[in-house]
Scaffold this active site. Structure first.
Site: not given
Lengths: 366, 366
Positions: A118, A140, A234, A238, A242, A245, A249
């Site tokens: 954890r 991230k 985010e 933030r 991206n 992106h 992606h």
């Protein structure tokens, strides 16, 4: 050596940027918590740098795990090989993981550190330009799922980031250009002056001029650190990081992870975002051409794969972490140097943009 | 209905305890963030309760995923089936997961929620006593690894916990006793008076008297909520909640997940911790006998499996999240009602205790 700080209260950490930093373990040893260290690297990077790092850690119990290289291996199965090694070696909560490699190694090592018992500590030693300017900073972490990129992960900040620009000398040209795509991103979203500097200094970056690389990495990390400090998880601003992106992606997932490098897909994605922004009247056609020209100068692709038709492209875009209650949200450009996050555009504008950049020939890889 | 609060600042959440709570969706609908809900249940619980929960959620897009039942399925592969469903359905960051089942369902649902798109909301609807008094509260989520229990996971707090004691009516006797083991734990670590109450009311609990069950669940959740609020991420005092667990995890891992129920393994583990505490002069022999008597009254095993020899048992104990820099740390008892965390004992005391409880006959399951 330059040192920047990512300012996140008790999770703050330094980014060290400079030449030959790997030779001096004092830069990262203070961030190792206990006596146990697991170095995670890949088959490309380990032969060059693993021994150097291992031999510096004489007072620790050091093990390593070598992953296959490439985005197509960033998945739960390969992640599990990190857990296997940690448990075989009976490493406990005091272990520190070191990510020695590019973005894939960093994302997986960070996610393994987030989940092992954890949560344990980890250090980023990025060895690609893309990892140095982007993925190693900001916490991230995660892996891909066949149906979507970076869909499984955690926010988990490293204890320090060590960007040794000497490691870029062993990087191939395609990887260097992919990293430059993320550098261009910072200019586009937040710093017109830096964007102009990039237009002027692209030849120096491509010939790996150390001063040019240092400055590009430093300015990129500064901008990233500012944005992350303002919005770690985010919730808002933030997301501008991206830019390109959601388009990118779609290409990465649609073509199979690894066919396009992440930076390549983000590069054409930023051009598509610029084009869509021009449809909304925010950028001029000249601005869009300026973006295209810089990508070409950086030896980055400016077309998307011909096999990814418009319908499939948009379907893939709709599986993205920025989608909320079914609406595609995109990072677009108000101007070169200013990004906005919006879902206020018609689906036809996306369709236009996607159609506009599809490669007319049968080229499916950059 | 009783409502307790787990006090964790902006991550605080309510625990509702009462009869027939599932029939009134107003208890949990306010905690659903967006329009999308994924209910995660298992093959045992879903046929009884899934339709009831689904039909209450008329204004939402509801999907479900049904996991196999049992600790042996609490692994990364089965976890991935939750991600598969979320992505097939294009569920976004606004999705809320609902865990409808016992501890395994809760741990896996919570971990999936922690990792999906780097974190989404989830609600716990525990349907076993063990999950109601322990695993649904406190935000520990995760899966097992073949080499160690709960080794891969995250701290991720639910948005609310709904403990409907009517669901305990469909629980088999063995599961009920396993849950009672964790109830006994709360008395042992922190509340002598509650321990005495359990000695007096064990027959009422076993015949599922609603008032007795309600009180046992409420007092257990109160203690757990206090401890978690004091130390969310187990930097210190929270570890006392693991009384019996280092011994118990060794049995669960060593015998193959699922052979022993978690509560059964924890039960004998607590007795072993009591015995070890008596070797250190903290408990009297009479205290140890008192613990054994209460476990027997709860129909819980008081011996460990005969095939797990001492050497292997201790080796398995050394793979535990409480191990630090190689030293086994254990939760032991200063008295009945007071736990301490310590590594200040000889390995011979562990060996004595392990040998003392090994089953003399060939019984390997409870």
């Amino acid at each position: 050596m330059k040192t920047l700080t990512v300012d996140l209260g008790d999770r703050s950490y330094p980014i060290h940027i400079g030449s030959d930093l790997l030779s001096d373990p004092n830069h990262y040893i203070p961030h190792i918590r206990g006596k146990q260290v697991l170095i995670v690297s890949n088959v490309t990077v380990a032969p060059i740098y693993l021994d150097k790092v291992k031999s510096a850690l004489t007072n620790f119990t050091v093990e390593s795990v070598i992953l296959p290289d490439g985005e197509e291996h960033k998945n739960l199965d390969i992640l599990n090989t990190i857990f296997d090694r940690l448990l075989e070696k009976h490493f406990d909560r005091g272990v520190t993981l070191i990510a020695l490699g590019g973005g894939v190694v960093g994302d997986m090592t960070g996610f393994a550190a987030a989940c092992y018992q954890r949560g344990v500590a980890f250090i980023q030693i990025p060895t690609t330009l893309l990892a140095q300017v982007d993925s190693s900073v900001g916490g991230k972490t995660g892996v891909n799922h066949p149906l979507g990129k970076n869909m499984i992960g955690a926010f988990h900040q490293p204890a320090c980031v060590l960007a040794d620009i000497n490691t870029l000398n062993t990087l191939d040209d395609r990887q260097l250009s992919a990293g430059i795509a993320e550098v261009i991103k910072y200019g586009l979203i937040r710093d017109t002056e830096f964007y102009v500097w990039l237009e002027e200094n692209m030849p120096a970056l491509l010939r790996r001029d150390p001063d040019a690389l240092s400055y590009a990495i430093e300015r990129s990390c500064q901008i990233k650190a500012e944005v992350v400090a303002a919005d770690e998880r985010e919730g808002g601003v933030r997301a501008i990081l991206n830019l390109g992106h959601t388009f990118g992606h779609a290409i990465e997932t649609g073509m199979g992870y690894g066919a396009w490098l992440h930076g390549e897909a983000v590069g054409i994605g930023m051009l598509m975002a610029a084009h869509l922004s021009s449809q909304l009247g925010w950028l001029t056609n000249a601005d869009v051409e300026r973006v295209e020209a810089l990508l070409i100068a950086a030896r980055l692709p400016v077309h998307s794969p011909h096999t990814l038709d418009g319908k499939r492209f948009i379907e893939l875009m709709s599986v993205d972490k920025k989608v909320l209650d079914g609406a595609i949200r995109l990072v677009l450009l108000r101007s070169i140097g200013e990004a906005v996050i919006t879902s206020d555009f018609g689906i036809d504008t996306i369709e236009n943009t996607v159609a506009n950049y599809q490669h007319r020939t049968d080229r499916d890889t950059p």
